[in-house]
Design a protein around this motif. Structure first.
Motif, PDB file in Angstrom:
ATOM      1  N   ASP A  69     -17.425   5.300  -2.955  1.00  0.00           N
ATOM      2  CA  ASP A  69     -17.100   7.034  -2.584  1.00  0.00           C
ATOM      3  C   ASP A  69     -18.416   7.835  -2.799  1.00  0.00           C
ATOM      4  OD1 ASP A  69     -16.038   9.589  -2.588  1.00  0.00           O
ATOM      5  OD2 ASP A  69     -14.856   9.492  -4.262  1.00  0.00           O
ATOM      6  N   ALA A  71     -18.840  10.649  -3.259  1.00  0.00           N
ATOM      7  CA  ALA A  71     -19.094  11.733  -4.159  1.00  0.00           C
ATOM      8  C   ALA A  71     -19.910  11.190  -5.518  1.00  0.00           C
ATOM      9  CB  ALA A  71     -17.572  12.195  -4.544  1.00  0.00           C
ATOM     10  N   GLU A  74     -23.470  12.365  -4.759  1.00  0.00           N
ATOM     11  CA  GLU A  74     -23.437  13.733  -5.266  1.00  0.00           C
ATOM     12  C   GLU A  74     -23.777  13.734  -6.770  1.00  0.00           C
ATOM     13  OE1 GLU A  74     -21.125  17.893  -4.886  1.00  0.00           O
ATOM     14  OE2 GLU A  74     -20.280  15.878  -4.320  1.00  0.00           O
ATOM     15  N   ARG A 128     -26.068  18.390  -1.465  1.00  0.00           N
ATOM     16  CA  ARG A 128     -25.779  18.827  -2.897  1.00  0.00           C
ATOM     17  C   ARG A 128     -25.897  20.399  -2.886  1.00  0.00           C
ATOM     18  NH1 ARG A 128     -24.433  21.120  -6.413  1.00  0.00           N
ATOM     19  NH2 ARG A 128     -23.905  20.650  -8.621  1.00  0.00           N
ATOM     20  N   TYR A 314     -19.937  18.778   1.484  1.00  0.00           N
ATOM     21  CA  TYR A 314     -20.893  17.912   1.023  1.00  0.00           C
ATOM     22  C   TYR A 314     -20.627  16.814   2.258  1.00  0.00           C
ATOM     23  CZ  TYR A 314     -23.381  14.001  -1.453  1.00  0.00           C
ATOM     24  OH  TYR A 314     -24.310  13.429  -1.935  1.00  0.00           O
TER      25      TYR A 314
END
Length: 323
Positions: A69, A71, A74, A128, A314
């Protein structure tokens, strides 16, 4: 622990992008093989075997990244940034040097260039920092972003690698624009950039000793020789001039793989790296070079589509930075 991408299935992959990248990879290996067939010190097969090896590693990394993922990247932006800056600082101190630049670590048959890693890190960091501010960004936030970008760019300039530094600067400018920051900020940054270039040009006219302390003479020649390449075809413009001859020799259908007169005669320096496009144009002609450019255009269009459909700002900014 790094989490897997939620509900990521094989059918969710954009196989059009995978196909285009695979075609470009195959074309790359064939043309590098042709460019290094003759007049290369050492084993001619070394370069295309290394190219193939990097593509195998790259495709493996791609399918691994699909499983993660985004994320997760990030969350780890500070660690990635720190690792990237440290690697750039270390390569300046203990990296391998060639052609006047200290840009990579030599690990057996492979060369690792921290600046290439830093390009991706810079995209992740800027994504970010820009994802939440965008139109409401303050001057303080903008200054922080520019400072974080300036540190790795400055370290790359110290190698010195002006081309990569310019590429990283373009990434920063493109992502600021993609993020939708206020136009007044963009105009202000543009004014600063134009003023800096103007100051350099004024310095070139008034104090060339100071000018060439900031910019190496060969860098200046590379930036200006396109204005009249034939006058410097035996000096700084030699590569450009020979590459133009190769491109012209290709005409519509090319001279054939392994048959390019300029390529196989080794008239084009760095023909397997910086000037590989001239090899493609000579041996595959206008149609082959056109196919290459159209393939890249299709790749960019599909990337833009993915960026528009990303689930958050993002993800959209990461795609914009890579694009």
């Amino acid at each position: 622990m790094i989490e897997r991408a939620p509900n990521k299935r094989i059918r969710d992959i954009d196989w059009g992008i995978v196909l285009i990248v695979a075609v470009l990879a195959i074309l790359s290996v064939v043309m590098v093989s042709s460019a290094t067939r003759v007049n290369i010190t050492g084993d001619p097969s070394y370069f295309y075997i290394r190219q193939t090896l990097w593509f195998v590693i790259g495709f493996a990394a791609m399918f691994l990244a699909i499983r993660i993922d985004y994320a997760e990247w990030e969350k780890r932006w500070k660690s990635l940034y720190g690792a990237g800056v440290c690697s750039l600082a270390l390569v300046n101190l203990a990296g391998s040097a060639a052609n006047g630049a200290r840009s990579w670590f030599q690990l057996g048959p492979l060369k690792l260039e921290p600046a290439e890693f830093m390009k991706l890190v810079l995209i992740l960091v800027l994504s970010r920092l820009l994802k939440d501010c965008q139109a409401s960004i303050t001057y303080r936030q903008l200054a922080r972003i520019l400072l974080l970008a300036a540190i790795p760019i400055g370290l790359v300039i110290l190698q010195p690698d002006l081309g990569t530094a310019m590429m990283m600067s373009a990434i920063v400018c493109g992502m600021l624009w993609s993020a939708g920051i206020p136009r007044r900020h963009l105009l202000g940054l543009s004014a600063i950039g134009v003023s800096f270039v103007g100051l350099l040009l004024l310095m070139y006219v008034v104090r060339q000793d100071l000018f060439f302390a900031a910019i190496q003479p060969y860098q200046w020649e590379r930036l200006t020789m396109f204005l009249n390449p034939e006058t410097v075809k035996s000096g700084a413009g030699y590569q450009l001039y020979q590459s133009m001859l190769a491109i012209g020799a290709g005409q519509w259908f090319g001279e054939g793989v392994y048959r390019g007169s300029q390529t196989q005669g080794a008239w084009i320096p760095e023909r397997h790296t910086d000037f590989i496009f001239s090899v493609i144009a000579e041996e595959l002609g206008f149609l082959g070079a056109g196919f290459l450019l159209v393939s890249y255009c299709i790749l960019l269009v599909r990337m833009a589509k993915i960026g528009r459909e990303a689930r958050d700002n993002y993800g959209s900014l990461v795609v914009a930075g890579v694009l």
